[in-house]
Write an enzyme that holds these catalytic residues in place. Structure first.
Site, PDB file in Angstrom:
ATOM      1  N   PHE A 171      28.908  40.510  37.870  1.00  0.00           N
ATOM      2  CA  PHE A 171      30.267  40.063  38.113  1.00  0.00           C
ATOM      3  C   PHE A 171      30.415  39.245  39.390  1.00  0.00           C
ATOM      4  CE2 PHE A 171      31.923  43.702  35.372  1.00  0.00           C
ATOM      5  CZ  PHE A 171      32.087  42.854  34.287  1.00  0.00           C
ATOM      6  N   LEU A 226      24.106  40.676  50.167  1.00  0.00           N
ATOM      7  CA  LEU A 226      23.252  41.810  49.813  1.00  0.00           C
ATOM      8  C   LEU A 226      22.578  41.627  48.465  1.00  0.00           C
ATOM      9  CD1 LEU A 226      25.640  44.723  50.899  1.00  0.00           C
ATOM     10  CD2 LEU A 226      23.650  43.851  52.139  1.00  0.00           C
ATOM     11  N   GLY A 227      23.196  40.851  47.602  1.00  0.00           N
ATOM     12  CA  GLY A 227      22.649  40.660  46.264  1.00  0.00           C
ATOM     13  C   GLY A 227      23.713  40.089  45.364  1.00  0.00           C
ATOM     14  N   LYS A 278      32.520  43.112  47.321  1.00  0.00           N
ATOM     15  CA  LYS A 278      32.152  42.515  46.032  1.00  0.00           C
ATOM     16  C   LYS A 278      33.132  41.395  45.720  1.00  0.00           C
ATOM     17  CE  LYS A 278      32.599  44.685  41.953  1.00  0.00           C
ATOM     18  NZ  LYS A 278      32.264  45.542  40.799  1.00  0.00           N
ATOM     19  N   ASP A 324      28.985  50.756  31.191  1.00  0.00           N
ATOM     20  CA  ASP A 324      28.014  49.799  31.738  1.00  0.00           C
ATOM     21  C   ASP A 324      27.090  50.501  32.721  1.00  0.00           C
ATOM     22  OD1 ASP A 324      26.802  47.329  31.926  1.00  0.00           O
ATOM     23  OD2 ASP A 324      28.130  46.597  33.506  1.00  0.00           O
ATOM     24  N   PRO A 333      28.598  38.011  43.576  1.00  0.00           N
ATOM     25  CA  PRO A 333      27.806  38.419  44.735  1.00  0.00           C
ATOM     26  C   PRO A 333      28.440  39.563  45.513  1.00  0.00           C
ATOM     27  CG  PRO A 333      29.003  36.409  45.225  1.00  0.00           C
ATOM     28  CD  PRO A 333      29.254  36.698  43.778  1.00  0.00           C
ATOM     29  N   VAL A 334      27.600  40.293  46.247  1.00  0.00           N
ATOM     30  CA  VAL A 334      28.044  41.381  47.116  1.00  0.00           C
ATOM     31  C   VAL A 334      27.580  41.066  48.533  1.00  0.00           C
ATOM     32  CG1 VAL A 334      27.946  43.849  47.590  1.00  0.00           C
ATOM     33  CG2 VAL A 334      27.894  43.044  45.231  1.00  0.00           C
TER      34      VAL A 334
END
Length: 389
Positions: free
Chosen positions: A80, A75-76, A97, A194, A82-83
């Site tokens: 931290f 997905l992106g 994640k 964050d 990739p997902v």
């Protein structure tokens, strides 16, 4: 002592049974039993003093759900790691994640995210479905957000037109409600540390959900601030007192929220530079100059002009500038922000000069926040500066 020991054993067995039942509750997902090493890993993450009702999933089940982390399911990629999109039996979609070993998020941050999100329940916070840890792999399973993150819309030339002003204003309201819950209404008082557009996920109805609590911190009782020697966050969203002195508070999150408002209104990143004159200005500096010249509406993304409500836009810009003021004591609390956003009659105060108004040009490989040129974040990758403060 014997009675206490027996009670503890019974309690532990009930917790493990609840975890198995939680895995069953995800429609159609079969129970994957853990061997001794996996059980020890799960206990290592949560710990006896922080037992939470979050199901532990085996690596085999995650590999099957993501087709071995195939690129087609990706997905992106965030700071931290990739997902991936995953699919459990029963057509249950999840977001996986996979934390990178080079991400800077270690076991403590991983444990922090599992424990925190398990204790938080709000419609504007992402829901954690489970976790896995095996050798160097640390994985979190979330509810699937089909529209990905906010930054994939507002900074994309083609997709941004899908977000008219009503949707953008509702997203601002949703983020404010979620942040107010973290700061005031939850069982824990939490500072996110964050908050950025990349950590705002959008569900199928474009409702925003705050995610990524690996860097979040709990403050006790009525405290609203703390100090750290390890500065973490994303350049462009960090408040000056935190970036320079290591002081973080609920007002640090308010600063980040103000940056997000101005990015939503303008469709421009604060982190990528915003040059409209001979001097290099950040988005905050450009917004401040327009405000002083009484040309604040010039900040609005031109593609919003047909759909925007002038009163709501001006109110949003005003509140955004109030949130990014240099002095934390001048910034409003999130409860005041929500009142100002929701009210049609409240007279808003005039903002003072924001932080980081002028910005020096930076190279493509570093970003300087102080005379020591400590690298805080590169290309929105979240890393740490561990010098003592």
């Amino acid at each position: 002592m014997l009675a206490c020991s027996l009670c503890f054993v019974v309690y532990r067995r009930r917790i493990l049974a609840n975890r198995k039942e939680s895995r069953k509750s995800i429609a159609g997902n079969p129970v994957f039993y853990l061997d001794d090493s996996e059980t020890q890993a799960a206990d290592l993450v949560v710990g006896d003093d922080k037992i939470v009702d979050v199901p532990y999933f085996s690596m085999e089940s995650i590999l099957a759900a993501t087709d071995n982390f195939s690129d087609t399911n990706k997905l992106g990629s965030g700071g931290f790691g990739p997902v991936y999109k995953g699919m459990f039996p029963g057509e249950t979609e999840i977001a996986v994640k996979r934390l990178s070993s080079h991400s800077g998020q270690g076991l403590e941050e991983f444990r922090n995210e599992v424990v925190l999100i398990a204790k938080l329940q709000h419609r504007n916070l992402v829901r954690l479905l489970g976790y896995c840890i095996q050798r160097s792999e640390k994985i979190l399973l979330y509810e699937y957000m089909p529209n990905k993150s906010l930054d994939t819309f507002i900074f994309d030339q083609s997709r941004c037109i899908l977000l008219n002003w009503n949707l953008r204003f509702n997203i601002i309201l949703g983020i404010a409600r979620g942040l107010l819950y973290l700061h005031q209404d939850s069982r824990l008082r939490i500072i996110h540390r964050d908050l950025k557009t990349g950590n705002i996920l959008l569900d199928e109805e474009m409702n925003p959900k705050i995610s990524d609590f690996g860097l979040a911190r709990i403050v006790q009782g009525y405290e609203t601030e703390a100090n750290t020697q390890k500065v973490v966050g994303t350049y462009g969203y960090m408040s000056p007192e935190y970036a320079i002195e290591g002081l973080f508070s609920v007002k640090s999150d308010v600063f980040s929220f103000g940056v997000i408002i101005l990015e939503i209104v303008s469709g421009k990143r604060n982190t990528s530079g915003f040059y409209r004159s001979e001097e290099a200005l950040s988005l905050l500096g450009y917004a401040w100059r327009l405000w002083q010249e009484r040309k604040a509406l010039d900040l609005v993304d031109k593609r919003l002009l047909e759909s925007c409500n002038g009163t709501e836009v001006m109110k949003s810009i005003n509140i955004g500038l109030l949130c990014v003021q240099d002095d934390p004591s001048d910034r409003p609390t999130m409860s005041n922000v929500l009142i100002m956003l929701s009210s049609e009659t409240t007279t808003l105060p005039s903002p003072n000069q924001p932080a980081f108004v002028g910005r020096k040009r930076t190279s493509s490989t570093s970003a300087s926040l102080s005379s020591k040129a400590e690298t805080i974040s590169i290309n929105e990758m979240t890393i740490s500066a561990e010098d003592g403060r």
